[in-house]
Each structure stands twice: as C-alpha cells, then as structure tokens.
Design a protein around this motif. Structure first.
Motif, short mmCIF file in Angstrom:
data_model
loop_
_atom_site.label_atom_id
_atom_site.label_comp_id
_atom_site.label_asym_id
_atom_site.label_seq_id
_atom_site.Cartn_x
_atom_site.Cartn_y
_atom_site.Cartn_z
N VAL A 187 0.86 -1.19 0.00
CA VAL A 187 0.00 0.00 0.00
C VAL A 187 0.89 1.23 0.00
CG1 VAL A 187 -1.74 1.29 1.29
CG2 VAL A 187 -1.80 -1.20 1.27
N SER A 188 0.55 2.20 -0.83
CA SER A 188 1.27 3.48 -0.80
C SER A 188 0.24 4.60 -0.72
CB SER A 188 2.14 3.64 -2.04
OG SER A 188 1.35 3.67 -3.20
N ALA A 189 0.66 5.72 -0.14
CA ALA A 189 -0.28 6.83 0.06
C ALA A 189 0.50 8.13 0.20
CB ALA A 189 -1.12 6.59 1.30
N GLN A 193 -0.35 10.23 2.55
CA GLN A 193 -0.52 10.54 3.97
C GLN A 193 -0.13 9.29 4.75
OE1 GLN A 193 -4.43 11.90 5.04
NE2 GLN A 193 -4.62 13.21 3.25
N PRO A 194 0.26 9.45 6.03
CA PRO A 194 0.56 8.26 6.84
C PRO A 194 -0.67 7.34 6.93
CG PRO A 194 1.38 10.24 7.91
CD PRO A 194 0.53 10.69 6.75
N ILE A 195 -0.43 6.04 6.82
CA ILE A 195 -1.51 5.06 6.85
C ILE A 195 -1.73 4.60 8.28
CG2 ILE A 195 -2.24 2.77 6.07
CD1 ILE A 195 -0.49 3.28 3.56
N ALA A 196 -2.98 4.68 8.74
CA ALA A 196 -3.33 4.24 10.09
C ALA A 196 -3.69 2.76 10.09
CB ALA A 196 -4.48 5.06 10.64
N LYS A 197 -4.42 2.32 9.04
CA LYS A 197 -4.79 0.90 8.97
C LYS A 197 -5.20 0.54 7.55
CE LYS A 197 -9.59 1.55 10.46
NZ LYS A 197 -10.61 1.14 11.45
N VAL A 198 -5.10 -0.76 7.26
CA VAL A 198 -5.57 -1.33 6.00
C VAL A 198 -6.47 -2.50 6.36
CG1 VAL A 198 -4.91 -2.47 3.84
CG2 VAL A 198 -3.50 -0.61 4.75
N ASP A 218 6.78 -7.21 8.76
CA ASP A 218 8.15 -6.70 8.84
C ASP A 218 8.66 -6.22 7.48
OD1 ASP A 218 8.25 -7.27 11.54
OD2 ASP A 218 9.21 -9.22 11.26
N ASP A 219 8.06 -6.74 6.40
CA ASP A 219 8.45 -6.34 5.04
C ASP A 219 7.78 -5.04 4.60
OD1 ASP A 219 9.99 -8.65 4.76
OD2 ASP A 219 8.32 -9.80 3.94
N GLY A 220 6.87 -4.51 5.43
CA GLY A 220 6.18 -3.27 5.10
C GLY A 220 4.90 -3.48 4.32
N ASP A 221 4.48 -4.73 4.14
CA ASP A 221 3.22 -5.05 3.48
C ASP A 221 2.15 -5.29 4.54
OD1 ASP A 221 4.42 -4.96 0.96
OD2 ASP A 221 4.86 -7.10 0.96
N TYR A 222 0.90 -5.41 4.10
CA TYR A 222 -0.20 -5.71 5.01
C TYR A 222 -0.73 -7.09 4.69
CZ TYR A 222 -0.12 -0.84 6.35
OH TYR A 222 0.28 0.38 6.84
#
Length: 64
Positions: free
Chosen positions: A3-5, A7-12, A28-32
């Motif tokens: 996910v990219s945005a 603005q800072p992402i609070a949740k997916v 840990d890889d930065g994915d959801y």
C-alpha cells in the motif's frame, strides 16, 4: 498487499464478499497481510485509512 499513500496510513482492511472488514497486520516487510478464508471467485475489496481518518476503497477483486 503493498500500500502506498500521500498521507501516513493508520490501517488497511479487507473483507470477503459482504462480510465485515478485517484489519490487516503490517508485516516486517512493510506489506499488510491477514489470514482469511476467501474461496475462488470471492469478491475482496481493500480499504486504507489515513491517520487523519480519510479512507479509500479499492475495487472488489475476484479472488483466484
């Protein structure tokens, strides 16, 4: 799911068909990711929420 945005992402979140949204964990890889039962052909939309409360929802993907 990556996910990219702008603005800072609070949740997916994701949901299966017309069920309730489930929050995906940040890996840990930065994915959801989350473990969910989604049989082939199930419609799965994703929703991201910024830290200001703005949301964006993806089209519903046909699970393969």
């Amino acid at each position: 799911m990556a996910v990219s945005a702008n603005q800072p992402i609070a949740k997916v979140e994701a949901k299966v068909n017309n069920g309730a949204y489930t929050t995906l964990a940040l890996t840990d890889d930065g994915d959801y990711a989350a473990s969910m039962h989604a049989p082939k052909g199930t419609k799965v939309p994703f929703r991201a929420t910024s830290d200001t409360g703005q949301t964006v929802t993806s089209p519903a993907y046909g699970w393969k």
